[in-house]
Design a protein around this motif. Structure first.
Motif, PDB file in Angstrom:
ATOM      1  N   CYS A 373       8.622   5.820   1.051  1.00 28.01           N
ATOM      2  CA  CYS A 373       8.538   6.175   2.471  1.00 28.01           C
ATOM      3  C   CYS A 373       7.128   6.136   3.036  1.00 28.01           C
ATOM      4  N   SER A 374       6.127   5.808   2.221  1.00 26.41           N
ATOM      5  CA  SER A 374       4.762   5.764   2.742  1.00 26.41           C
ATOM      6  C   SER A 374       4.013   4.623   2.069  1.00 26.41           C
ATOM      7  N   ARG A 375       3.897   3.524   2.778  1.00 28.66           N
ATOM      8  CA  ARG A 375       3.208   2.353   2.241  1.00 28.66           C
ATOM      9  C   ARG A 375       2.122   1.900   3.210  1.00 28.66           C
ATOM     10  N   PRO A 376       1.046   1.298   2.688  1.00 29.71           N
ATOM     11  CA  PRO A 376       0.016   0.765   3.580  1.00 29.71           C
ATOM     12  C   PRO A 376       0.608  -0.142   4.649  1.00 29.71           C
ATOM     13  N   GLY A 377       0.170   0.051   5.881  1.00 31.99           N
ATOM     14  CA  GLY A 377       0.673  -0.728   7.009  1.00 31.99           C
ATOM     15  C   GLY A 377       1.826  -0.091   7.744  1.00 31.99           C
ATOM     16  N   GLY A 378       2.428   0.959   7.169  1.00 30.91           N
ATOM     17  CA  GLY A 378       3.571   1.615   7.794  1.00 30.91           C
ATOM     18  C   GLY A 378       3.206   2.947   8.410  1.00 30.91           C
TER      19      GLY A 378
END
Length: 827
Positions: A373-378
């Protein structure tokens, strides 16, 4: 390349504890999900899905991380706020009229945050000759981030396998039948939001729509129209697009009601989604991105690849994060509970069965959820991560910054998932922009201010609409607390460029707000006024209940933490000496910690009683965790007062509250008390455990059948806080030391954990047996002084170093070399 010694210790751990690791990577069930908290979550940081695993009417509920109601925040929503600030301070500092102060503080409030919205539902209606399946099975394999549903009907085995690819940004569902031509199903889409379905071609359909222009929080019930899709000018909310295409054998047809497959045996469904979100400061309607173009581009790129290529890319990407940490605990001789389906296993555990593999499953699941649920770019992880099925979800599924948003990211650095903080850092940057306007417009203050609630638009004003309770709506310490994550990231990574270009400017801005916000009391000490301790109430000297006062311990501890971090950052960067000296002087004048008449850490400006002595928030222990102002090592008296506070508060609480208490007890080095709370966090929420009992144990907090944390209802921060607390039992480094097994519970007699991170950018592996350290390896990623605290004296391979006896355990120090791995062995 991994050093040979590190490989050997990992191999030893895996061999020694492989029999204990069973069923610590799969959630599985013998029946479909009936409700949302039984469904299984998948995610790639942007797209989320909840899979129910139903046989003839499968339901897959979808989310897209940027799909929110509303638009960019408005300015000057309460131009009279500053005048009420002055009146509130007079009521507090001169009149000591806390009831009056609360009424005045309410007049400083602005608008509510917006809501995270559900994208829609995908339904797979499958036709069978018989109605009853056999050999039903569904699972979520968190080691691969893949969900499988499998059952047999009339001699044919049907399998549905699903994953969400981060590299290709699509949802992939593979439906297979063990006999040719037995797949007959229809796929349809719908949404609770405004939507319309259309046909693109013979194998592809689309669902297009838009989110509300505004959605009231679920607890606001005084507006005639709580959900508004369009205003009088024709302005609408954020647009979204969902594309669905089928590839495979059989006959594939489409119409406006959906996509149909007849006589197939191997079909792949591709789902692609996007929104018109174009930044926190741009209208998603007028200035939005082309959501159809974006979704189409993702889909067309993925369609060029076969299943295996997509699957392999997905696994390689996911394993890059998930495989960094391995956690095993020794299992009891009778470990039959671990063989049960997860929902039954949870009930057995709640009844008291020992199942350490369930505890490691919960730990791994928390890491899985953060990766998902938490990725770079999001977007940053919200109150429900990336999973929500309600238009007006609980607490708007927003960013709640008086504990919950921060708790979401507590495990990120320590469990070697540092990159996953990037969405949080981007959110902080946006909040610094809107927060600067909030500080100026509401308080005539410098720097940037953040209050209790925020959203994807970076709302920063005190919410409440002049009707909210100030004990939550007017809490104003968001910017200094969020800034702690910036400093922590530097501590764990040693990234001076990040500290110089990103962290320090934001930290300084938060400090500037605090300098503007602080005022002197009659004794010349710096205090905050108004001040609340979320979300608690006191009984003042006149017997009146109140929530707004002066210099709550939480406020002062957060500011002490920020000022200390700013001072250290200036020293590291060798910059801004005048500002550093100013902060040093101001920190010395902060209203200090106090111990109350009961031996507890005083929560309020005065030693008042609580309206609710067992309140779920224990905010005044911030200095113990996540701060470092209080420690058994450096401030034993205040540590003892913190312990007394927890004893008076009690062990009950909502899911996230239990998780925070695990971290508190870990910092107090009491692993057994923390372990009891881990068992509470993992009790079966909603289950009547003892049929003969009149009550219903587990109806409150705990874990749902899919292991989501029960606030109740679901809040994901409890999952993440639980992981952080379990890690703190095994490794701590907040005092600039690598503390190995500082609070090992008796129930975790033997085990291993590999791949953790400590401040100073040290990667740590630990093996222990019969409550004693067996071996540890410490890899120094960037070099620097390495300080190790252990309960027994140790030696460092290749170095002649003696452990020094200290107040708690033994301290061993040596200068580490960048890239070198050191083996630590008890003497």
């Amino acid at each position: 390349m991994m050093p040979i010694k590190y490989k050997l210790i990992m191999a030893f751990a895996v061999l020694s504890f492989s029999s204990f690791a069973q069923n610590s990577s799969k959630l599985w069930y013998s029946h479909p999900a009936k409700v949302w908290t039984e469904a299984l979550p998948l995610g790639n940081g942007r797209l989320g899905a909840m899979i129910f695993g139903r046989v003839d009417q499968e339901l897959i509920q979808l989310n897209e991380g940027t799909l929110w109601s509303g638009g960019p925040v408005k300015h000057n929503v309460n131009p009279d706020a500053y005048s009420y600030l002055l009146q509130t301070r007079e009521a507090l500092l001169k009149e000591e009229n806390y009831v009056k102060a609360a009424a005045l503080a309410r007049k400083m409030q602005g608008v509510y945050s917006e809501s995270f919205e559900p994208l829609g539902d995908v339904m797979i209606s499958q036709k069978f000759k018989e109605a009853s399946p056999s050999a039903y099975y569904r699972d979520l394999d968190i080691s691969d981030a893949v969900s499988t549903t499998r059952f047999t009907i009339d001699g044919t085995q049907f399998t549905r396998q699903m994953f969400i690819s981060a590299p290709d940004q699509v949802i992939v569902i593979r439906l297979k039948a063990s006999k040719p031509g037995q797949l007959n199903f229809k796929v349809s889409t719908k949404s609770q939001l405004k939507f319309g379905n259309s046909v693109i071609n013979g194998s592809q359909i689309a669902m297009l729509g838009h989110a509300p222009l505004h959605a009231d929080p679920s607890y606001v019930n005084y507006n005639k129209t709580p959900v508004i899709y369009q205003d009088s000018t024709g302005k609408q909310g954020m647009r979204y697009a969902l594309l669905l295409k089928a590839v495979g054998n059989g006959t594939i047809t489409t119409d406006t009601s959906g996509l149909s497959v007849k006589n197939g045996s191997d079909i792949i469904l591709f789902l692609s989604a996007a929104t018109s979100f174009n930044g926190f400061d741009k209208s998603p309607d007028k200035d939005g991105q082309d959501e159809v173009r974006i979704a189409t581009q993702y889909l067309n790129t993925a369609l060029k690849k076969d299943w295996q290529s997509l699957f392999d890319a997905h696994l390689a990407d996911y394993h890059r994060y998930y495989n960094r940490v391995t956690f095993n605990l020794a299992a009891p001789k009778d470990n039959t509970n671990a063989l049960l389906p997860t929902d039954e296993r949870l009930i057995g555990y709640t009844r008291g069965t020992k199942d350490p593999a369930l505890e490691t499953l919960y730990y791994n699941y928390g890491r899985y959820l953060l990766i998902s649920c938490s990725r770079p770019g999001g977007a940053a992880a919200n109150l429900q991560g990336i999973w929500n099925n309600i238009v007006r979800p609980p607490w708007s599924s927003n960013f709640t910054t008086n504990i919950n948003t921060q708790m979401n990211y507590w495990p990120s650095e320590m469990t070697n998932l540092s990159e996953l903080n990037e969405p949080l850092f981007e959110q902080i940057k946006h909040l610094a922009v809107t927060g600067k306007a909030t500080a100026k417009e509401f308080y005539h203050a410098e720097g940037w201010a953040v209050h209790h609630n925020s959203d994807i638009w970076a709302l920063s004003n005190p919410v409440g609409d002049k009707r909210g309770d100030p004990k939550w709506a007017n809490w104003s310490m968001g910017s200094p607390w969020l800034s702690q994550h910036l400093w922590t990231h530097y501590q764990f990574t040693g990234d001076k460029l990040f500290l110089k270009d990103t962290a320090y400017p934001l930290m300084k801005g938060a400090a500037q707000f605090c300098l503007s916000w602080l005022v002197e009391n009659k004794d010349g000490l710096l205090v905050t006024a108004p001040s609340v301790s979320p979300e608690n109430d006191f009984i003042d000297d006149r017997g009146h209940e109140g929530s707004v006062s002066i210099a709550t311990t939480m406020d002062m501890s957060i500011i002490w933490d920020l000022f200390t971090n700013v001072i250290e950052a200036c020293n590291v960067l060798n910059t801004d000496r005048d500002f550093r000296d100013l902060i040093i002087a101001k920190r010395a004048k902060l209203f200090p910690l106090h111990i109350g008449k009961k031996g507890n850490l005083q929560e309020w400006y005065k030693d008042w009683e609580d309206v609710d002595p067992h309140h779920r928030h224990v905010s005044h222990l911030f200095g113990l965790h996540p701060g470092r102002e209080i420690s058994p090592l450096t401030t034993p008296d205040f540590a003892e007062a913190a312990k007394k506070t927890l004893e008076l508060r009690g062990d009950e609480g909502t899911g996230w509250s239990l998780a925070w208490k695990i971290n508190f007890w870990a910092r107090l080095l009491d692993g057994n008390h923390a372990y009891g709370l881990i068992r509470d966090l993992l009790r079966a929420a909603g289950a009547k455990i003892d049929p003969s009992a009149s009550g219903k144990p587990g109806n409150g907090s705990g874990a749902y059948p899919n292991l989501f944390d029960a606030h109740p209802p679901f809040q994901i921060d409890g999952n993440f806080g639980g992981v952080a607390g379990m890690t703190e039992l095994l490794l701590q480094s907040q005092m600039s030391e690598i503390d190995l097994l500082p609070a090992l519970p008796d129930e975790w007699a033997s085990g291993s954990i590999l791949g953790l991170k400590a401040r100073g950018n040290f990667e740590v592996a630990i093996i222990w047996k019969d409550h004693r350290l067996v071996s540890s390896t410490i890899k120094s990623v960037v070099g620097g002084e390495c300080k190790i605290r252990t309960l027994v004296p140790v030696k460092v391979s290749g170095l002649t170093i003696k452990s020094q006896k200290s107040t708690i355990g033994y301290l061993t120090s040596f200068p580490s070399v960048k890239g070198k791995t050191y083996q630590i062995l008890p003497i």
